[in-house]
Write a protein that holds these residues in place. Structure first.
Motif, PDB file in Angstrom:
ATOM      1  N   UNK A  86       0.691  -1.688  -0.225  1.00  0.00           N
ATOM      2  CA  UNK A  86       0.369  -0.038   0.495  1.00  0.00           C
ATOM      3  C   UNK A  86       1.033   1.125  -0.166  1.00  0.00           C
ATOM      4  N   UNK A  87       2.059   1.061   0.387  1.00  0.00           N
ATOM      5  CA  UNK A  87       2.766   2.260   0.418  1.00  0.00           C
ATOM      6  C   UNK A  87       3.185   3.091  -1.104  1.00  0.00           C
ATOM      7  N   UNK A  88       3.847   1.903  -1.795  1.00  0.00           N
ATOM      8  CA  UNK A  88       4.315   1.977  -2.795  1.00  0.00           C
ATOM      9  C   UNK A  88       3.172   2.247  -3.522  1.00  0.00           C
ATOM     10  N   UNK A  89       1.635   2.049  -4.090  1.00  0.00           N
ATOM     11  CA  UNK A  89       0.515   2.544  -4.432  1.00  0.00           C
ATOM     12  C   UNK A  89       0.319   3.903  -4.142  1.00  0.00           C
ATOM     13  N   UNK A  90       0.647   4.645  -2.970  1.00  0.00           N
ATOM     14  CA  UNK A  90       0.468   5.845  -1.862  1.00  0.00           C
ATOM     15  C   UNK A  90       1.328   6.792  -2.481  1.00  0.00           C
ATOM     16  N   UNK A  91       3.230   6.852  -2.527  1.00  0.00           N
ATOM     17  CA  UNK A  91       4.041   7.665  -2.602  1.00  0.00           C
ATOM     18  C   UNK A  91       3.955   7.149  -4.491  1.00  0.00           C
ATOM     19  N   UNK A  92       3.235   6.542  -5.147  1.00  0.00           N
ATOM     20  CA  UNK A  92       3.668   6.263  -6.422  1.00  0.00           C
ATOM     21  C   UNK A  92       2.140   7.072  -6.570  1.00  0.00           C
ATOM     22  N   UNK A  93       1.195   7.447  -6.417  1.00  0.00           N
ATOM     23  CA  UNK A  93      -0.131   8.629  -6.157  1.00  0.00           C
ATOM     24  C   UNK A  93       0.504   9.788  -5.594  1.00  0.00           C
ATOM     25  N   UNK A  94       0.854  10.284  -4.844  1.00  0.00           N
ATOM     26  CA  UNK A  94       1.351  11.320  -4.294  1.00  0.00           C
ATOM     27  C   UNK A  94       2.739  11.775  -5.376  1.00  0.00           C
ATOM     28  N   UNK A  95       3.130  10.918  -6.543  1.00  0.00           N
ATOM     29  CA  UNK A  95       3.898  11.683  -7.246  1.00  0.00           C
ATOM     30  C   UNK A  95       2.992  12.479  -8.649  1.00  0.00           C
ATOM     31  N   UNK A  96       1.812  11.564  -9.082  1.00  0.00           N
ATOM     32  CA  UNK A  96       1.184  12.060  -9.553  1.00  0.00           C
ATOM     33  C   UNK A  96       1.286  10.862 -10.867  1.00  0.00           C
ATOM     34  N   UNK A  97       0.918   9.821 -10.150  1.00  0.00           N
ATOM     35  CA  UNK A  97       0.913   8.672 -11.127  1.00  0.00           C
ATOM     36  C   UNK A  97      -0.195   8.512 -11.063  1.00  0.00           C
ATOM     37  N   UNK A  98      -0.621   7.781 -12.043  1.00  0.00           N
ATOM     38  CA  UNK A  98      -1.554   6.616 -12.284  1.00  0.00           C
ATOM     39  C   UNK A  98      -1.113   5.256 -11.099  1.00  0.00           C
ATOM     40  N   UNK A  99      -1.586   4.443 -10.600  1.00  0.00           N
ATOM     41  CA  UNK A  99      -1.077   3.361 -10.556  1.00  0.00           C
ATOM     42  C   UNK A  99      -2.452   1.820 -11.043  1.00  0.00           C
ATOM     43  N   UNK A 100      -2.009   0.948 -11.528  1.00  0.00           N
ATOM     44  CA  UNK A 100      -1.978  -0.148 -11.480  1.00  0.00           C
ATOM     45  C   UNK A 100      -1.951  -1.552 -11.531  1.00  0.00           C
ATOM     46  N   UNK A 101      -2.518  -2.377 -10.657  1.00  0.00           N
ATOM     47  CA  UNK A 101      -2.236  -4.249 -10.570  1.00  0.00           C
ATOM     48  C   UNK A 101      -2.179  -5.427 -11.435  1.00  0.00           C
ATOM     49  N   UNK A 102      -1.101  -5.658 -11.315  1.00  0.00           N
ATOM     50  CA  UNK A 102      -1.232  -7.162 -11.521  1.00  0.00           C
ATOM     51  C   UNK A 102      -1.072  -8.098 -10.519  1.00  0.00           C
ATOM     52  N   UNK A 103      -1.861  -9.268 -10.347  1.00  0.00           N
ATOM     53  CA  UNK A 103      -2.021  -9.744  -9.025  1.00  0.00           C
ATOM     54  C   UNK A 103      -2.330 -11.392  -9.534  1.00  0.00           C
ATOM     55  N   UNK A 104      -1.923 -12.159  -8.731  1.00  0.00           N
ATOM     56  CA  UNK A 104      -2.756 -13.707  -8.930  1.00  0.00           C
ATOM     57  C   UNK A 104      -4.114 -13.544  -7.732  1.00  0.00           C
ATOM     58  N   UNK A 105      -4.227 -12.674  -7.811  1.00  0.00           N
ATOM     59  CA  UNK A 105      -5.749 -11.939  -6.588  1.00  0.00           C
ATOM     60  C   UNK A 105      -5.502 -13.771  -5.853  1.00  0.00           C
ATOM     61  N   UNK A 106      -5.225 -14.202  -5.239  1.00  0.00           N
ATOM     62  CA  UNK A 106      -5.088 -14.861  -4.233  1.00  0.00           C
ATOM     63  C   UNK A 106      -5.250 -14.665  -2.597  1.00  0.00           C
ATOM     64  N   UNK A 107      -4.796 -13.761  -2.637  1.00  0.00           N
ATOM     65  CA  UNK A 107      -4.666 -12.930  -1.373  1.00  0.00           C
ATOM     66  C   UNK A 107      -5.789 -12.009  -1.098  1.00  0.00           C
ATOM     67  N   UNK A 108      -6.171 -11.457  -2.239  1.00  0.00           N
ATOM     68  CA  UNK A 108      -6.503 -10.239  -1.658  1.00  0.00           C
ATOM     69  C   UNK A 108      -8.126 -10.607  -0.345  1.00  0.00           C
ATOM     70  N   UNK A 109      -7.783  -9.083   0.431  1.00  0.00           N
ATOM     71  CA  UNK A 109      -9.340  -9.110   1.161  1.00  0.00           C
ATOM     72  C   UNK A 109      -9.707  -8.016   1.305  1.00  0.00           C
ATOM     73  N   UNK A 110     -11.166  -8.414   1.914  1.00  0.00           N
ATOM     74  CA  UNK A 110     -11.917  -6.779   2.463  1.00  0.00           C
ATOM     75  C   UNK A 110     -11.193  -5.604   2.827  1.00  0.00           C
ATOM     76  N   UNK A 111     -10.547  -6.193   3.700  1.00  0.00           N
ATOM     77  CA  UNK A 111      -9.509  -4.709   4.728  1.00  0.00           C
ATOM     78  C   UNK A 111      -8.221  -4.666   3.125  1.00  0.00           C
ATOM     79  N   UNK A 112      -7.733  -5.166   2.885  1.00  0.00           N
ATOM     80  CA  UNK A 112      -6.952  -4.722   1.517  1.00  0.00           C
ATOM     81  C   UNK A 112      -7.336  -3.624   0.387  1.00  0.00           C
ATOM     82  N   UNK A 113      -8.295  -3.785  -0.020  1.00  0.00           N
ATOM     83  CA  UNK A 113      -9.225  -3.400  -1.400  1.00  0.00           C
ATOM     84  C   UNK A 113      -9.672  -2.312  -0.263  1.00  0.00           C
ATOM     85  N   UNK A 114     -10.473  -2.369   0.750  1.00  0.00           N
ATOM     86  CA  UNK A 114     -11.090  -1.026   1.386  1.00  0.00           C
ATOM     87  C   UNK A 114      -9.894  -0.304   1.783  1.00  0.00           C
ATOM     88  N   UNK A 115      -8.562  -0.307   1.211  1.00  0.00           N
ATOM     89  CA  UNK A 115      -7.106   0.397   1.971  1.00  0.00           C
ATOM     90  C   UNK A 115      -7.111   0.993   0.106  1.00  0.00           C
TER      91      UNK A 115
END
Length: 235
Positions: A86-115
């Motif tokens: 999540x820190x990676x996501x936030x620091x990239x956005x703070x610099x004005x860049x868009x962020x996408x994610x490529x994942x297996x999705x295997x460990x996705x949770x409600x808590x993480x999605x909320x963040x």
């Protein structure tokens, strides 16, 4: 990962040195995790030991932004397994860049999605078969990969995060593409961002593996043409 960090930093520095006529990269993939819950045949990622600090990542991200990068796709391994994801996501956005994610999705949770709400362009998830049996011909290591991807899609939908479906075409699932497409269309999995179909890549595969999994260019293009004709909205 230290070598990877140095390589990425050099790329950013070289881009800054290019003449004015040079058109900078607008989008890059950044592997931030050397862990993955799956074992996919022919995976091209080199799972080296080591970890980049978030401070190093921030400095590299600044240079990438200065070089003209507008969007970063966080990958791995599986980026969700990076403890500072999540820190990676936030620091990239703070610099004005868009962020996408490529994942297996295997460990996705409600808590993480909320963040992640409101922070991502999309989350890319793999669907390589309409049944677990077909998926398991390529993505191994877990016996519930497909159900976990479906669960991840449901979670992301509840948090308003767009999903992009990715399908890797191998010799084992090329005959199942229409069935995969029908399932994706029926469930509306790719309604917001789309569905990408990729030809299996043999970059680091041994000849015996390539013989078992690779499909020819002609077979791939013909299969995609049949898919487009059979499934409305197939890309």
């Amino acid at each position: 990962f230290h070598r990877m960090a140095l390589g990425l930093q050099k790329l950013a520095e070289d881009m800054l040195k290019e003449p004015k006529s040079y058109k900078p990269l607008k989008q890059i993939n950044w592997a931030i995790s050397n862990q993955c819950p799956l074992c996919c045949k022919g995976c091209y990622f080199n799972f080296r030991n080591g970890k980049m600090s978030i401070a190093q990542a921030r400095e590299i991200a600044k240079k990438l932004r200065a070089a003209g990068v507008e969007e970063v796709i966080l990958t791995g391994g599986d980026p969700l397994l990076a403890e500072d994801f999540v820190e990676y996501v936030d620091l990239l956005r703070a610099l004005g860049m868009k962020v996408a994610v490529d994942t297996t999705g295997y460990t996705m949770t409600e808590e993480l999605a909320a963040k992640l709400e409101g922070k991502l362009t999309y989350v890319g998830l793999p669907i390589d078969g309409a049944t677990q049996e077909v998926v398991a011909t390529f993505r191994k290591g877990q016996d519930d990969t497909l159900s976990r991807v479906k669960k991840a899609i449901d979670i992301l939908r509840r948090h308003g995060i767009a999903v992009k479906v990715n399908t890797t075409v191998t010799r084992h699932n090329i005959g199942h593409l229409i069935g995969i497409g029908e399932m994706i269309a029926k469930e509306g999995y790719a309604d917001k961002w789309g569905w990408s179909v990729f030809q299996w890549w043999d970059t680091r595969a041994e000849p015996r593996m390539a013989e078992k999994y690779a499909v020819s260019d002609d077979d791939f293009l013909q299969a995609v043409a049949r898919l487009k004709a059979a499934v409305r909205g197939a890309a």
